[in-house]
Design an enzyme around this catalytic site. Sequence first.
Site, PDB file in Angstrom:
ATOM      1  N   MET A  37       0.851  -1.196   0.000  1.00  0.00           N
ATOM      2  CA  MET A  37       0.000   0.000   0.000  1.00  0.00           C
ATOM      3  C   MET A  37       0.884   1.243   0.000  1.00  0.00           C
ATOM      4  O   MET A  37       0.433   2.342   0.333  1.00  0.00           O
ATOM      5  CB  MET A  37      -0.941  -0.014   1.202  1.00  0.00           C
TER       6      MET A  37
ATOM      7  N   LEU B 171       6.766   3.206   1.425  1.00  0.00           N
ATOM      8  CA  LEU B 171       7.691   2.082   1.589  1.00  0.00           C
ATOM      9  C   LEU B 171       8.702   2.321   2.710  1.00  0.00           C
ATOM     10  O   LEU B 171       9.190   3.430   2.892  1.00  0.00           O
ATOM     11  CB  LEU B 171       8.447   1.834   0.280  1.00  0.00           C
TER      12      LEU B 171
ATOM     13  N   GLY C  21      11.098  -2.740   5.503  1.00  0.00           N
ATOM     14  CA  GLY C  21      10.392  -4.021   5.426  1.00  0.00           C
ATOM     15  C   GLY C  21       9.996  -4.331   3.982  1.00  0.00           C
ATOM     16  O   GLY C  21      10.257  -5.421   3.462  1.00  0.00           O
ATOM     17  N   HIS C  22       9.377  -3.323   3.327  1.00  0.00           N
ATOM     18  CA  HIS C  22       9.001  -3.520   1.920  1.00  0.00           C
ATOM     19  C   HIS C  22      10.240  -3.740   1.059  1.00  0.00           C
ATOM     20  O   HIS C  22      10.241  -4.575   0.145  1.00  0.00           O
ATOM     21  CB  HIS C  22       8.271  -2.283   1.369  1.00  0.00           C
TER      22      HIS C  22
ATOM     23  N   ASP D  92       2.436  -9.102   9.106  1.00  0.00           N
ATOM     24  CA  ASP D  92       1.005  -9.361   8.917  1.00  0.00           C
ATOM     25  C   ASP D  92       0.805 -10.872   8.829  1.00  0.00           C
ATOM     26  O   ASP D  92       0.406 -11.402   7.786  1.00  0.00           O
ATOM     27  CB  ASP D  92       0.524  -8.658   7.654  1.00  0.00           C
TER      28      ASP D  92
HETATM   29  O1  PAF Z   1      -0.016  -5.883   3.493  1.00  0.00           O
HETATM   30  C1  PAF Z   1      -0.464  -4.942   2.801  1.00  0.00           C
HETATM   31  O2  PAF Z   1       0.193  -3.923   2.613  1.00  0.00           O
HETATM   32  C2  PAF Z   1      -1.850  -5.056   2.187  1.00  0.00           C
HETATM   33  O3  PAF Z   1      -2.716  -5.719   3.027  1.00  0.00           O
HETATM   34  C3  PAF Z   1      -1.820  -5.725   0.797  1.00  0.00           C
HETATM   35  C4  PAF Z   1      -1.352  -7.155   0.869  1.00  0.00           C
HETATM   36  C5  PAF Z   1      -0.928  -4.922  -0.144  1.00  0.00           C
HETATM   37  C6  PAF Z   1      -3.235  -5.728   0.203  1.00  0.00           C
HETATM   38  O4  PAF Z   1      -3.744  -4.444   0.056  1.00  0.00           O
END
Ligand code: PAF
Length: 284
Positions: A30, A33, A36-37, A150
């Site tokens: 989402m 960034l 982690g991303h 998550d």
């Molecule tokens: O983990 C996230 O950032 C969101 O839940 C995802 C997987 C991009 C779905 O919108």
Amino acid sequence: MITFSQIPEIRLQLKAERNARHLVGFVPTMGFLHEGHLSLIKKAKQENDIVVLSIFVNPTQFAPSEDLDRYPRDLQHDALLAQQAGCDIVFVPPVDEMYPSGFLSYVTVNELSTVLEGEFRPTHFKGVTTVVLKLLNIVQPDVAYFGQKDVQQSIILKKMIADLNLPVRIDVVPTIREADGLAMSSRNVYLDPGQRKNATVLHRSLLLAETNIALGEHDPKKIVDAMTAMILEHNPTQIDYVKIVDAQNLQEKHILQSGDTIVLPLAVRFGATRLIDNIILTVK
Ligand code: PAF
């Protein structure tokens, strides 16, 4: 790095990549960034020929009372970071590209979506599974990368992929933490300095549980009580849950046995900010 906002265009590009027998790694996000991303993008780059990143603040996974409007966004900075981490293609669809008017179809993973986060965010996972299924259909990657922070999301997505026979592998990458242990999250920017300091207790409480289990404590209630007492010393606004659950079905454990693979998930609010964290471990 090429950016696409429309589904037909990214599809065309990715068809060419697949025709060239390129392995495609996909990192759905989402945006806003953080490290982690970037760890997901870097891992995807090591393991694939092409890395696709999606940036889409998905409205269907936010309840009306949640932070959709103020969710942090910085597309320009994201593009810079993504490129530096090795991303090849960015997909940034507008909302009406993903949800055109008249959109009616949703996918739900029952049971797993109603516990833990699902108790506090009853519509959340329906939005996550729907958008991820759509993104997987658009990108058709070989591997999709998600963060362990998550953890429930990744367990639900794995189940969706198995149940719906999707030809993709899910890779769950360990949580990246700040130097003081706080799990990286786009929502950490909401914390004021006092809350930010107090929030470090979350990781310490998980480490305490890990130590207690390693020392032979097999009673989940005692482990959770010790974690809760530690967290309560750091001025949380609310503890939504601290639990010990089975890593497959997310059901609460009432006794730990050697060989059990368990998740210790927690959700705690500091001020208005709700943070989640977890560890996964196998009991010795
Ligand atoms: O983990 C996230 O950032 C969101 O839940 C995802 C997987 C991009 C779905 O919108």
